[in-house]
Design a protein around this motif. Structure first.
Motif, PDB file in Angstrom:
ATOM      1  N   GLY A 161       0.819  -1.199   0.000  1.00 19.00           N
ATOM      2  CA  GLY A 161       0.000   0.000   0.000  1.00 19.00           C
ATOM      3  C   GLY A 161       0.853   1.249   0.000  1.00 19.00           C
ATOM      4  O   GLY A 161       1.939   1.289  -0.569  1.00 19.00           O
ATOM      5  N   ASP A 162       0.381   2.285   0.652  1.00 19.19           N
ATOM      6  CA  ASP A 162       1.093   3.550   0.744  1.00 19.19           C
ATOM      7  C   ASP A 162       2.297   3.359   1.660  1.00 19.19           C
ATOM      8  O   ASP A 162       2.156   3.043   2.837  1.00 19.19           O
ATOM      9  N   HIS A 163       3.514   3.547   1.105  1.00 19.57           N
ATOM     10  CA  HIS A 163       4.733   3.308   1.871  1.00 19.57           C
ATOM     11  C   HIS A 163       5.183   4.507   2.709  1.00 19.57           C
ATOM     12  O   HIS A 163       6.172   4.417   3.435  1.00 19.57           O
ATOM     13  N   ARG A 164       4.485   5.638   2.614  1.00 20.39           N
ATOM     14  CA  ARG A 164       4.979   6.849   3.273  1.00 20.39           C
ATOM     15  C   ARG A 164       4.937   6.714   4.797  1.00 20.39           C
ATOM     16  O   ARG A 164       3.945   6.291   5.364  1.00 20.39           O
ATOM     17  N   PHE A 165       6.051   7.108   5.419  1.00 21.46           N
ATOM     18  CA  PHE A 165       6.162   7.145   6.878  1.00 21.46           C
ATOM     19  C   PHE A 165       5.700   5.815   7.487  1.00 21.46           C
ATOM     20  O   PHE A 165       4.933   5.791   8.438  1.00 21.46           O
ATOM     21  N   ALA A 166       6.176   4.719   6.895  1.00 21.09           N
ATOM     22  CA  ALA A 166       5.600   3.420   7.258  1.00 21.09           C
ATOM     23  C   ALA A 166       6.638   2.325   7.355  1.00 21.09           C
ATOM     24  O   ALA A 166       6.372   1.200   6.966  1.00 21.09           O
ATOM     25  N   GLY A 167       7.826   2.631   7.881  1.00 22.01           N
ATOM     26  CA  GLY A 167       8.788   1.542   7.976  1.00 22.01           C
ATOM     27  C   GLY A 167      10.031   1.904   8.750  1.00 22.01           C
ATOM     28  O   GLY A 167      10.241   3.042   9.155  1.00 22.01           O
ATOM     29  N   SER A 168      10.865   0.878   8.952  1.00 24.63           N
ATOM     30  CA  SER A 168      12.114   1.058   9.678  1.00 24.63           C
ATOM     31  C   SER A 168      13.032  -0.105   9.370  1.00 24.63           C
ATOM     32  O   SER A 168      12.614  -1.152   8.865  1.00 24.63           O
ATOM     33  N   ALA A 169      14.300   0.071   9.681  1.00 26.90           N
ATOM     34  CA  ALA A 169      15.279  -1.011   9.681  1.00 26.90           C
ATOM     35  C   ALA A 169      15.699  -1.227  11.130  1.00 26.90           C
ATOM     36  O   ALA A 169      16.038  -0.266  11.832  1.00 26.90           O
ATOM     37  N   ARG A 170      15.645  -2.489  11.577  1.00 25.46           N
ATOM     38  CA  ARG A 170      15.895  -2.779  12.989  1.00 25.46           C
ATOM     39  C   ARG A 170      16.930  -3.891  13.129  1.00 25.46           C
ATOM     40  O   ARG A 170      17.032  -4.763  12.268  1.00 25.46           O
ATOM     41  N   VAL A 171      17.656  -3.850  14.223  1.00 30.57           N
ATOM     42  CA  VAL A 171      18.620  -4.900  14.552  1.00 30.57           C
ATOM     43  C   VAL A 171      18.256  -5.482  15.905  1.00 30.57           C
ATOM     44  O   VAL A 171      18.113  -4.743  16.895  1.00 30.57           O
ATOM     45  N   LEU A 180      18.774  -3.610  19.295  1.00 26.66           N
ATOM     46  CA  LEU A 180      20.055  -2.933  19.441  1.00 26.66           C
ATOM     47  C   LEU A 180      20.094  -1.595  18.724  1.00 26.66           C
ATOM     48  O   LEU A 180      20.784  -0.671  19.165  1.00 26.66           O
ATOM     49  N   GLY A 181      19.378  -1.502  17.606  1.00 25.65           N
ATOM     50  CA  GLY A 181      19.410  -0.266  16.840  1.00 25.65           C
ATOM     51  C   GLY A 181      18.237  -0.199  15.894  1.00 25.65           C
ATOM     52  O   GLY A 181      17.667  -1.222  15.496  1.00 25.65           O
ATOM     53  N   ARG A 182      17.866   1.030  15.529  1.00 24.49           N
ATOM     54  CA  ARG A 182      16.751   1.230  14.602  1.00 24.49           C
ATOM     55  C   ARG A 182      17.001   2.494  13.800  1.00 24.49           C
ATOM     56  O   ARG A 182      17.410   3.522  14.341  1.00 24.49           O
ATOM     57  N   LEU A 183      16.742   2.412  12.481  1.00 21.01           N
ATOM     58  CA  LEU A 183      16.781   3.574  11.608  1.00 21.01           C
ATOM     59  C   LEU A 183      15.413   3.706  10.965  1.00 21.01           C
ATOM     60  O   LEU A 183      14.845   2.715  10.498  1.00 21.01           O
ATOM     61  N   THR A 184      14.885   4.925  10.949  1.00 21.00           N
ATOM     62  CA  THR A 184      13.552   5.153  10.392  1.00 21.00           C
ATOM     63  C   THR A 184      13.650   6.153   9.249  1.00 21.00           C
ATOM     64  O   THR A 184      13.634   7.363   9.469  1.00 21.00           O
ATOM     65  N   PRO A 185      13.759   5.655   8.003  1.00 24.04           N
ATOM     66  CA  PRO A 185      13.741   6.565   6.852  1.00 24.04           C
ATOM     67  C   PRO A 185      12.353   7.183   6.688  1.00 24.04           C
ATOM     68  O   PRO A 185      11.429   6.904   7.458  1.00 24.04           O
ATOM     69  N   ASP A 186      12.199   7.981   5.638  1.00 23.49           N
ATOM     70  CA  ASP A 186      10.905   8.616   5.416  1.00 23.49           C
ATOM     71  C   ASP A 186       9.819   7.590   5.100  1.00 23.49           C
ATOM     72  O   ASP A 186       8.672   7.750   5.501  1.00 23.49           O
ATOM     73  N   ASN A 187      10.194   6.534   4.368  1.00 26.97           N
ATOM     74  CA  ASN A 187       9.200   5.558   3.915  1.00 26.97           C
ATOM     75  C   ASN A 187       9.627   4.135   4.270  1.00 26.97           C
ATOM     76  O   ASN A 187      10.656   3.922   4.919  1.00 26.97           O
ATOM     77  N   ALA A 188       8.836   3.161   3.822  1.00 25.50           N
ATOM     78  CA  ALA A 188       9.057   1.759   4.150  1.00 25.50           C
ATOM     79  C   ALA A 188      10.449   1.288   3.747  1.00 25.50           C
ATOM     80  O   ALA A 188      10.992   1.720   2.724  1.00 25.50           O
ATOM     81  N   VAL A 189      11.024   0.381   4.531  1.00 24.06           N
ATOM     82  CA  VAL A 189      12.314  -0.217   4.219  1.00 24.06           C
ATOM     83  C   VAL A 189      12.068  -1.525   3.471  1.00 24.06           C
ATOM     84  O   VAL A 189      11.243  -2.346   3.862  1.00 24.06           O
ATOM     85  N   LEU A 190      12.823  -1.731   2.377  1.00 25.97           N
ATOM     86  CA  LEU A 190      12.583  -2.850   1.477  1.00 25.97           C
ATOM     87  C   LEU A 190      13.601  -3.976   1.625  1.00 25.97           C
ATOM     88  O   LEU A 190      13.281  -5.136   1.362  1.00 25.97           O
TER      89      LEU A 190
END
Length: 359
Positions: A161-171, A180-190
């Motif tokens: 669906g709409d990927h905006r403001f809807a994701g993160s990369a996590r460890v 341990l860590g998290r990065l939150t870009p503007d949109n979904a992480v692929l």
């Protein structure tokens, strides 16, 4: 030795071959997918093995000693003998939910995921060691660190669906379940990939960026320029697949603009791309890159694209071969780098890299 780019093995399937794996000694190749049979073949001479499948194999992994195969097959996880196909144990992770990915850790544990769950299981018995539920899923991609201590997750909260403001990369730390860590870009992480020492994570997002961040703490180290939603921008790459060089110097990122870009891991600066075009060459009709991988020697990388071409190239983009295939659904190098495995509709292939992948 065959000419690099020669197809050394073709494995026929009665459906798609969307999951593939090489044994640790690179002598056997397993493939499965939407058909009713999981196939294991020797790369060379050897007795073929066929095992029944529920017809939805999404992931395959050999155990560290090569004696067992873990198979994500619809809602069940199977661990089978890789020599006889006999089931050692099986079971669902979550009833009613498909098992999407499966990996073996170096100590023989099985790490498997659904859309919302990371499970660590005893490889010999299937007994649950740890279960970690991901808040606001879906898990769109994973990578397991070399030592099996950490898992990186690509999160897409509105998959499809709409990927905006809807994701993160996590460890996550697998022993404790601690984030341990998290990065939150503007949109979904692929997609996500660990550096060889698991201190850094590479990720690409639906906001048209590729980013590197620290596994512990999540501090961003660099990111590519964001072209936003403008596909006519020269910066627009739409990255969707990536890999880290096992030696730690390079990364490779594929995008819908048709290029696989090799970037310096430390800085993110582009070193080369495939295909390589002359400065004055007209814009080519090239398909989106759907899969990328680095050979274990770090000297060559491979890409597959929707124009049905598989390429092997150097970090500077110099191509060694191109092979015409059907649509590629899975791709990986053998551990020794000699072979490149490809899963397609109706068959799987093993391509000979010759000495290019070794060293």
């Amino acid at each position: 030795m065959s000419q690099p780019g020669t197809v050394a093995l073709t494995v026929e399937h009665d459906g798609s071959a969307q999951a593939i794996a090489f044994s640790p000694d690179s002598t056997r190749f397993a493939s499965g997918g939407s058909g009713s049979v999981l196939r294991v073949r020797s790369v060379g001479t050897g007795v073929p093995l066929d095992a029944p499948s529920q017809g939805a194999v999404s992931s395959i992994a050999f155990s560290p000693d090569g004696a067992a195969l873990a198979v994500a097959d619809f809602e069940s996880l199977f661990v089978r003998s890789s020599s006889t196909g006999a089931v050692i144990w099986q079971g669902p992770l979550e009833p009613g939910n498909s098992v999407n990915t499966v990996r073996f850790s170096p100590d023989g544990k099985v790490v498997a995921t659904t859309d919302a769950l990371v499970a660590v299981l005893d490889g010999a018995t299937g007994a649950s060691v740890r279960r970690m539920t991901v808040d606001t899923p879906l898990i769109s991609g994973i990578d397991l660190s070399r030592d099996g201590a950490r898992i990186a997750l690509a999160i897409d909260e509105r998959h499809g669906g709409d990927h905006r403001f809807a994701g993160s990369a996590r460890v996550l730390e697998l022993a404790t379940g601690t984030e341990l860590g998290r990065l939150t870009p503007d949109n979904a992480v692929l997609a996500v990939a660990f550096s060889p020492d698991a201190s850094q994570v590479l990720c690409c997002a639906a906001d048209d960026t590729t980013r590197m961040f620290e596994a512990v703490g999540g501090a961003q180290l660099w990111q590519t320029e964001d072209a936003g939603d403008n596909p006519d921008s020269p910066r627009f790459t739409a990255p969707s697949c990536l890999a880290f060089d096992p030696k730690g110097r390079w990364t490779v990122v594929g995008g819908s603009d048709g290029f696989a870009r090799v970037r310096e891991a430390e800085s993110g600066v582009e070193n080369g791309r495939a295909p390589t075009l002359a400065v004055d060459a007209p814009a080519p009709e090239i398909g989106a890159v759907t899969h990328v991988a680095f050979g274990p020697n770090g000297k060559v990388a491979a890409s597959a694209s929707t124009d049905n071409l598989v390429r092997l190239f150097n970090p500077d983009g110099k191509e060694h071969y191109t092979v015409t295939t059907d649509e590629v659904l899975a791709m990986e190098f053998s551990p020794d780098g000699r072979w490149l495995g490809i899963g397609c509709f109706g068959h799987a292939l093993v391509i000979d890299n010759g000495e290019l992948g070794r060293g």
